[in-house]
Design a protein around this motif. Sequence first.
Motif, PDB file in Angstrom:
ATOM      1  N   LEU A   1     -27.117  11.567 -23.281  1.00  0.00           N
ATOM      2  CA  LEU A   1     -27.651  12.732 -23.984  1.00  0.00           C
ATOM      3  C   LEU A   1     -28.805  13.377 -23.205  1.00  0.00           C
ATOM      4  N   ALA A   2     -29.648  12.549 -22.587  1.00  0.00           N
ATOM      5  CA  ALA A   2     -30.753  13.089 -21.786  1.00  0.00           C
ATOM      6  C   ALA A   2     -30.214  13.877 -20.588  1.00  0.00           C
ATOM      7  N   MET A   3     -29.207  13.345 -19.920  1.00  0.00           N
ATOM      8  CA  MET A   3     -28.637  14.041 -18.764  1.00  0.00           C
ATOM      9  C   MET A   3     -27.907  15.312 -19.193  1.00  0.00           C
ATOM     10  N   LEU A   4     -27.250  15.267 -20.343  1.00  0.00           N
ATOM     11  CA  LEU A   4     -26.598  16.467 -20.873  1.00  0.00           C
ATOM     12  C   LEU A   4     -27.642  17.555 -21.127  1.00  0.00           C
ATOM     13  N   ALA A   5     -28.758  17.169 -21.746  1.00  0.00           N
ATOM     14  CA  ALA A   5     -29.835  18.133 -22.025  1.00  0.00           C
ATOM     15  C   ALA A   5     -30.428  18.687 -20.726  1.00  0.00           C
TER      16      ALA A   5
ATOM     17  N   THR B   1     -31.909  22.946 -17.840  1.00  0.00           N
ATOM     18  CA  THR B   1     -32.732  23.072 -16.636  1.00  0.00           C
ATOM     19  C   THR B   1     -31.843  23.476 -15.464  1.00  0.00           C
ATOM     20  N   ASP B   2     -32.479  23.762 -14.359  1.00  0.00           N
ATOM     21  CA  ASP B   2     -31.741  24.093 -13.140  1.00  0.00           C
ATOM     22  C   ASP B   2     -31.704  22.913 -12.169  1.00  0.00           C
ATOM     23  N   LEU B   3     -31.926  21.700 -12.681  1.00  0.00           N
ATOM     24  CA  LEU B   3     -31.887  20.523 -11.812  1.00  0.00           C
ATOM     25  C   LEU B   3     -30.503  20.361 -11.204  1.00  0.00           C
ATOM     26  N   SER B   4     -30.475  19.920  -9.981  1.00  0.00           N
ATOM     27  CA  SER B   4     -29.216  19.715  -9.284  1.00  0.00           C
ATOM     28  C   SER B   4     -28.430  18.571  -9.926  1.00  0.00           C
ATOM     29  N   PRO B   5     -27.122  18.746 -10.120  1.00  0.00           N
ATOM     30  CA  PRO B   5     -26.302  17.634 -10.629  1.00  0.00           C
ATOM     31  C   PRO B   5     -26.379  16.397  -9.731  1.00  0.00           C
ATOM     32  N   ILE B   6     -26.583  16.615  -8.450  1.00  0.00           N
ATOM     33  CA  ILE B   6     -26.711  15.488  -7.524  1.00  0.00           C
ATOM     34  C   ILE B   6     -27.941  14.659  -7.887  1.00  0.00           C
ATOM     35  N   LEU B   7     -29.037  15.345  -8.195  1.00  0.00           N
ATOM     36  CA  LEU B   7     -30.255  14.650  -8.613  1.00  0.00           C
ATOM     37  C   LEU B   7     -30.011  13.871  -9.907  1.00  0.00           C
ATOM     38  N   LEU B   8     -29.268  14.456 -10.833  1.00  0.00           N
ATOM     39  CA  LEU B   8     -28.959  13.762 -12.086  1.00  0.00           C
ATOM     40  C   LEU B   8     -28.114  12.516 -11.838  1.00  0.00           C
ATOM     41  N   VAL B   9     -27.130  12.626 -10.963  1.00  0.00           N
ATOM     42  CA  VAL B   9     -26.274  11.472 -10.654  1.00  0.00           C
ATOM     43  C   VAL B   9     -27.100  10.368  -9.993  1.00  0.00           C
ATOM     44  N   ILE B  10     -27.945  10.738  -9.045  1.00  0.00           N
ATOM     45  CA  ILE B  10     -28.790   9.741  -8.372  1.00  0.00           C
ATOM     46  C   ILE B  10     -29.742   9.090  -9.377  1.00  0.00           C
ATOM     47  N   THR B  11     -30.327   9.909 -10.264  1.00  0.00           N
ATOM     48  CA  THR B  11     -31.220   9.374 -11.297  1.00  0.00           C
ATOM     49  C   THR B  11     -30.495   8.365 -12.177  1.00  0.00           C
ATOM     50  N   CYS B  12     -29.276   8.711 -12.591  1.00  0.00           N
ATOM     51  CA  CYS B  12     -28.501   7.794 -13.432  1.00  0.00           C
ATOM     52  C   CYS B  12     -28.147   6.512 -12.684  1.00  0.00           C
ATOM     53  N   ALA B  13     -27.843   6.634 -11.412  1.00  0.00           N
ATOM     54  CA  ALA B  13     -27.557   5.433 -10.619  1.00  0.00           C
ATOM     55  C   ALA B  13     -28.773   4.517 -10.597  1.00  0.00           C
ATOM     56  N   LEU B  14     -29.946   5.103 -10.368  1.00  0.00           N
ATOM     57  CA  LEU B  14     -31.178   4.305 -10.341  1.00  0.00           C
ATOM     58  C   LEU B  14     -31.487   3.713 -11.711  1.00  0.00           C
ATOM     59  N   LEU B  15     -31.267   4.505 -12.774  1.00  0.00           N
ATOM     60  CA  LEU B  15     -31.476   3.981 -14.126  1.00  0.00           C
ATOM     61  C   LEU B  15     -30.520   2.815 -14.413  1.00  0.00           C
TER      62      LEU B  15
ATOM     63  N   LYS C   1     -21.556   2.395 -23.323  1.00  0.00           N
ATOM     64  CA  LYS C   1     -21.241   1.125 -23.989  1.00  0.00           C
ATOM     65  C   LYS C   1     -22.337   0.627 -24.918  1.00  0.00           C
ATOM     66  N   ASP C   2     -23.520   1.249 -24.864  1.00  0.00           N
ATOM     67  CA  ASP C   2     -24.623   0.761 -25.681  1.00  0.00           C
ATOM     68  C   ASP C   2     -25.623   1.890 -25.940  1.00  0.00           C
ATOM     69  N   LEU C   3     -26.694   1.569 -26.641  1.00  0.00           N
ATOM     70  CA  LEU C   3     -27.708   2.568 -26.978  1.00  0.00           C
ATOM     71  C   LEU C   3     -28.329   3.167 -25.720  1.00  0.00           C
ATOM     72  N   PHE C   4     -28.571   2.346 -24.713  1.00  0.00           N
ATOM     73  CA  PHE C   4     -29.120   2.832 -23.445  1.00  0.00           C
ATOM     74  C   PHE C   4     -28.207   3.903 -22.858  1.00  0.00           C
ATOM     75  N   GLY C   5     -26.905   3.644 -22.850  1.00  0.00           N
ATOM     76  CA  GLY C   5     -25.942   4.606 -22.324  1.00  0.00           C
ATOM     77  C   GLY C   5     -25.936   5.907 -23.111  1.00  0.00           C
TER      78      GLY C   5
END
Length: 186
Positions: free
Chosen positions: A146-150, A155-169, A137-141
């Motif tokens: 894009l950062a999570m897509l990259a 990388t081999d980071l777990s998608p679970i880690l990415l989801v948790i990171t986004c929740a915290l962000l 909805k905004d520039l932050f989003g």
Amino acid sequence: MLHDLLILYTLFFRMGAVTFGGGYAMLPILRREIIQNHKWMDEETIMDYYALSQGLPGIIAINVSVFIGYKQRKIPGAVAAALGMVSPCIIIISIIAFFLSSFQDNPYVQHALAGISVCVAALILDAVISMWKKGVKDLFGIVVCLAMLALNTFTDLSPILLVITCALLGIGAKMIQGKTGKEEKK
């Protein structure tokens, strides 16, 4: 009540029978059935269920069906929806396993599966576009997306880690936004 459970089972059975490619491919069908035809909930609720289902173990399509079934008829609704979603898979896989050696090399079967793959790609692209419109909805989003897509792509980071990171962000951004809003009011 039994009638409502049968409706849930049948609805998700039909979706499970035509949803090749998993939970993302079912999003357009889900939107049409749940939001437009039955008017059980709005698009934002569906997208929330999708987001939550991605962070949970298991198959997204089944997780979403459980959430929707639960919202409609609590635990019996969740069970009916989940059974409706998995029943076609069990039937189709059983039939394929029984006859697989007979037709796995058939060019018509191979071409049919290739055609289904193209359709699944289109359905998933539709789901991505819809999720982009509702979630970013905004520039932050845009930056976070894009950062999570990259990170997911390179990388081999777990998608679970990415989801948790986004929740915290998201929580952090809301807290900062709340503080900024309070300061502006003063």
